[in-house]
Scaffold this active site. Sequence first.
Site, short mmCIF file in Angstrom:
data_model
loop_
_atom_site.label_atom_id
_atom_site.label_comp_id
_atom_site.label_asym_id
_atom_site.label_seq_id
_atom_site.Cartn_x
_atom_site.Cartn_y
_atom_site.Cartn_z
N GLY A 282 0.77 -1.23 0.00
CA GLY A 282 0.00 0.00 0.00
C GLY A 282 0.81 1.28 0.00
O GLY A 282 1.82 1.42 -0.70
N SER A 283 0.37 2.22 0.83
CA SER A 283 0.88 3.59 0.78
C SER A 283 2.32 3.75 1.23
O SER A 283 2.89 4.84 1.11
CB SER A 283 -0.02 4.49 1.63
#
Length: 567
Positions: A282-283
């Site tokens: 993810g981020s």
Amino acid sequence: MNAPTPALVAHRPERLRLVGQRRQTLAVMHQRLMFGMLVYAGVIAFIILRILYLAAFGDHAGRRAGVGALVPERGDILDRDGQPLARTIDAWTIGLHPGKVIGSKLELARRLAALMPERDEAAYFAMLTSGKRFFYLRRRASPALVEAVNAIGEPGVALDREPDRLYPQTSLAAHVIGYTDTDGRGTAGIERAFDAQLSGAATRGEPVTLSISSKVQQALEHELLAAMTTYSAIGAAGIIMDIHTSEVLAMTSLPQLNPNAAGQGCDEARFYRATLGVYELGSTYKPFTVAMAMDAGIIKSFGQIYNCPNALHVAGRTINDTHPFGRSCTVAEIMKESSNIGTAQIAAQIGPTRQKAFLEKMGFLSPVGIELKERGRTLNPGKNWNQVETMTVGFGHGIAVTPLHLASGYATLFNGGVYRPATLLKVDRAHAASQGRRVFSEDTSYKMRSLLRLVVTKGTGKKADAPGYRVGGKTGSAEKYHNRSLMVTSFAGVFPMDEPRYVMVVMLDEPKATAETFGFRTAGWNVAPVVSKTVSRIAPMLGIRPDKRREPNMAEVLPFVHEKAEH
């Protein structure tokens, strides 16, 4: 003068002949005796030399004394401070020779079942009547059990000593160290990767010294296990690395595994999430996208403006934000609020070709660089790496790597921009640090410090802060490939951010929401606190003093964060 009598003259030649025969017989006997003595001496010398050879170089289980007693059956594995993580001991084994049993086999089966209840009486009786020559009943038997079995007094039950591998720290760093099979061969971890060195006659006298710090490892495992339990995750992984040497100071995978009884562990426990498992993280990727754009000359200031609507529609796909801006936003705000929409636009400017080139230089498109054999194959768009895929990869979706890839990437980003493969061997004169290859410029590496410190002081990573230790980093929450209702949460961080020395990556696999997280299951709620607690414990061990007056140059980012963007 008197002449000899005829009788004496007649007997003299016969006497001389007998004397000659006696001397000849004695000479033959002497030769035969000398030959026999030489043969006997030769046999004795051969036996002695053979014993010395086997004692020095033999690999059989019965070797105990002589020259070979100075050389262990298998080399030790030590941590960076010399603490033993694996060593070879003499252990008791209990065996069974059915053909040598002289008493009642039924009675013997009953007594063995009482002493070793892992098999019932019928199983022992089947062994005794099988017609086979030998069975192992128990290896690494306790002295009390050996004494009880010996008291049976049955010649068909054999007690012996054999070399056995002992892991004195039990589950500590178990996946790193690995384990051996019943024949003493390394089958996982360092035991497998360095099997030839640990078992070779010429090299096993020297221990293998790892980069692992038992103290740091214990702190990481304790905090990560507590989080895994609290949030009912099915697994977890954590890594702490020196960003300048790429030495792995701690690396763990949960559930725990006891290498002393590895065969009793479940498949989940034996699976090494840190280097073998690949995940969308993810981020935590977003800092790489911003750094790529800075090096490519696309981003010239953290105040650079991008249009950040409530949703972004691209080629039939919709990109959303957890905290939508609905307005123009700066690069600093994009990172602070972890905007997918803003990061996707930056990635689109970079383009597929440059994005792939950066990821290749960081090792993200290949199995992770480490001495272990347990290394997972990364997943990426491959031939379908178009503009849309570039945008999703930019915010950490559509590409899956191991947690160790992520740790190596952050080490690269904050050590001045040089990629070095991770190592589990202590860096010293015998094992120098890799020269590495440049990925990011020193200027980009320096400027990224304040951006990721901003995420922790004012953004999604607030719960990762450890007062005085200047933690910087990025949260990441991503749905799992095979089931989008399940989630992997992670945090990748560096400390102290004003002068980076260590990177820490933690991950929870399928964490659940709790009342304390108000129903949320994202990284800022469950893995960020693990970083805070662990850093507070290990920083003093690593010689880092808390200092609330020191910070990276926050003037590079704070002017570009609008008050109305605060949540």
